[in-house]
Scaffold this motif. Structure first.
Motif, PDB file in Angstrom:
ATOM      1  N   ARG A 155      27.265 -12.294  27.795  1.00 31.75           N
ATOM      2  CA  ARG A 155      27.702 -12.733  26.467  1.00 31.75           C
ATOM      3  C   ARG A 155      26.517 -12.836  25.514  1.00 31.75           C
ATOM      4  N   SER A 156      25.431 -13.445  25.977  1.00 35.70           N
ATOM      5  CA  SER A 156      24.256 -13.618  25.139  1.00 35.70           C
ATOM      6  C   SER A 156      23.639 -12.271  24.743  1.00 35.70           C
ATOM      7  N   ALA A 157      23.605 -11.334  25.677  1.00 38.29           N
ATOM      8  CA  ALA A 157      23.018 -10.020  25.391  1.00 38.29           C
ATOM      9  C   ALA A 157      23.838  -9.271  24.343  1.00 38.29           C
ATOM     10  N   VAL A 158      25.162  -9.328  24.468  1.00 36.96           N
ATOM     11  CA  VAL A 158      26.019  -8.625  23.514  1.00 36.96           C
ATOM     12  C   VAL A 158      25.904  -9.265  22.132  1.00 36.96           C
ATOM     13  N   ARG A 159      25.930 -10.587  22.101  1.00 37.27           N
ATOM     14  CA  ARG A 159      25.838 -11.268  20.802  1.00 37.27           C
ATOM     15  C   ARG A 159      24.524 -10.957  20.107  1.00 37.27           C
TER      16      ARG A 159
END
Length: 532
Positions: free
Chosen positions: A508-512
């Motif tokens: 999630r953090s990487a995509v955001r």
């Protein structure tokens, strides 16, 4: 919904709902919080209705589902309530009690008298409520129409008699406090519509509120006078016309209402369509006609479309789109901005002053309206001589404690809004609404990754998007996003035990981070972590 309480006894005035705005995506409607009333169920004596509009009766099914309290209303109001209760499967168990103006009802310690007023729906009433602390007069939604279509004029004399006897508190409708002068009579809009009917050479389509029985009456009368026939479009329009005619509130000229198929066989100059959709509601009859999607009616050049209703705040864009679409189809369109086709059902400033003069209240509470309306009405009361300390500007969750000697504001009552979404009542909260807003504004990205037993990526990541980008047209971007996800996963400690929640958070953090850096957008990211 307003509660009146004395000792162990409690009554409610009206029980309506609100329709959602843009800040409540997916919500069907908003109802009051019944917590305080239900906690006092043993002393809850009655719900008393002032008229049959949805913002005054629409939440009744949700209350009666919890507590089968007696419901008082005038015949037309109760007939409309009955339809709502039938839809919810509650009609058989409901205790509906009819009343008429100047009747006397006893509900616990409260003596309740309905008083005739005029409004944009027939059979509206105000209320005089005798309590141990004095008489409360509640106007309901009203205007003072001296020449109403049905001859049922406001009961000025009774309001004046109550004023002479002594009114402790006047609770008065504030909706039109910004409008100077008197609200015009319904008869006047009928005369204006009559002029349009007289000169129209083609088909006439009239859109109005299905509850506006007097407006419907005028359309039917004008159609008969100009040798036209009328077809009704919209389930609510058909239902309300049937109810009002059966109860004698609507006089339908013989053979004037015909099925749509029969109307279509007549020359255009003999056709009138009476339709719902005066607010441009997306699936209403008028909106479908404007979009060219109605199954039976195609708007053509030479048609006259009359939108005989006020545009409710918040509906300006939807009705604007409908008007533009009707013009493109070649119709002539008359609506509030360019013609006299509607009069309000609410009292203007001079009417409000007259109500204060008739009742001469000791205390004044403006009701019904936004805060700006309540404030404007409070100032209007002060301008006619009611002392500022006797005017109480109150909002939801506040109460007025009244005694024979004085009155004061008290607070802390539960009065939050309860959201209804389908069959879900009160389950939708701030987090869900925020997610819906994010989905509407920035879309969703779903990332699925499969791991083997040792915690190594076995398949994926696979990426799906809704409302963010069209995946098939952005394959290079998707490949970059996949690389960013794999790079973030590669930075995990290889000796650390596999933790699905931690991996999901990493994805999630990487995509955001990738999306924010590239697009300055914040879609909802849904990581799907599989173990194979």
């Amino acid at each position: 919904m307003m509660l009146v309480e004395s000792g162990d006894d409690l009554i409610a005035i009206d029980c309506g709902l609100m329709f959602p705005d843009d800040e409540l995506p997916g919500i069907d409607h908003v109802i009051p919080d019944f917590t305080y009333a239900l906690e006092r169920r043993t002393g809850f004596r009655a719900v008393v209705l002032t008229h049959g509009h949805e913002d005054h009766i629409g939440a009744l099914p949700y209350l009666l589902r919890e507590l089968p309290v007696p419901v008082y209303g005038t015949p037309l109001t109760l007939a409309l309530v009955a339809e709502r209760l039938r839809e919810h499967g509650l009609l058989e168990t409901a205790d509906l009690r009819s009343m008429r103006p100047r009747d006397r009802i006893q509900a616990g310690v409260f003596g309740i008298e309905p008083i005739r007023v005029t409004h944009s729906i027939a059979d509206g009433i105000g209320l005089a409520i005798d309590t141990p602390a004095g008489t409360i007069v509640h106007t309901g939604d009203f205007k003072l129409d001296p020449s109403p279509l049905d001859g049922e004029a406001p009961d000025y004399r009774r309001f004046a008699e109550l004023g002479e006897r002594g009114v402790a508190v006047l609770c008065s409708d504030s909706t039109n406090v910004d409008r100077p002068g008197h609200t015009r009579s319904e008869v006047e809009v009928g005369q204006a519509l009559g002029g349009r009917f007289d000169v129209a050479t083609g088909r006439i389509i009239v859109a109005t509120f299905a509850s506006h029985i007097h407006r419907i009456q005028q359309v039917l009368t004008l159609a008969a006078r100009t040798d036209r026939r009328v077809a009704l479009l919209g389930m609510s329009m058909q239902r309300n016309v049937t109810i009002a005619a059966d109860l004698g509130y609507l006089q339908v000229p013989p053979a004037i209402v015909v099925p749509l198929e029969e109307l279509a066989s007549l020359p255009a100059r003999q056709q009138v369509i009476l339709s719902t959709g005066s607010q441009g509601e997306p699936h209403s009859a008028l909106a479908l006609m404007a979009a060219g999607e109605h199954k039976y009616v195609k708007v053509e050049r030479g048609d006259l479309v009359i939108i005989s209703a006020r545009v409710i705040p918040g509906h300006e864009r939807t009705i604007g789109r409908v008007v533009n679409a009707l013009y493109r189809l070649g119709a002539e369109v008359l609506y509030e901005d360019n013609a006299f086709v509607h009069v309000s059902g609410h009292a203007s400033q001079d009417d409000l002053k007259l109500m204060m003069s008739l009742t001469r209240p000791r205390y004044f509470v403006p009701v019904h309206g936004e805060y700006r309306h309540l404030l404007g009405h409070a100032r209007l009361a002060e301008s006619v001589g009611i002392a500022p300390e006797r005017v109480f500007l109150m909002e939801d969750g506040m109460g007025l404690e009244l005694s024979t000697a004085d009155a004061r504001v008290v607070g802390g009552f539960p009065a939050g809004r309860v959201l209804v979404d389908g069959k879900s009542v009160g389950d939708i909260g701030a987090v869900v609404l925020r997610d819906r807003q994010l989905l509407a504004e920035d879309g969703l990205i779903a990332v699925s990754v499969a791991f083997d037993k040792s915690g190594v990526v076995a398949a994926g990541p696979e990426i799906a998007s809704r409302g963010f980008v069209y995946v098939k047209e952005n394959e290079l971007l998707m490949e970059e996003l996949k690389k960013a996800v794999l790079a973030a996963l590669a930075e995990r400690d290889p000796d650390a035990p596999f933790d699905r929640e931690l991996v999901g958070a990493t994805v999630r953090s990487a995509v955001r981070h990738f999306v924010n850096q590239r697009f300055r957008r914040k879609p909802v990211v849904l990581p799907i972590v599989l173990e194979v």
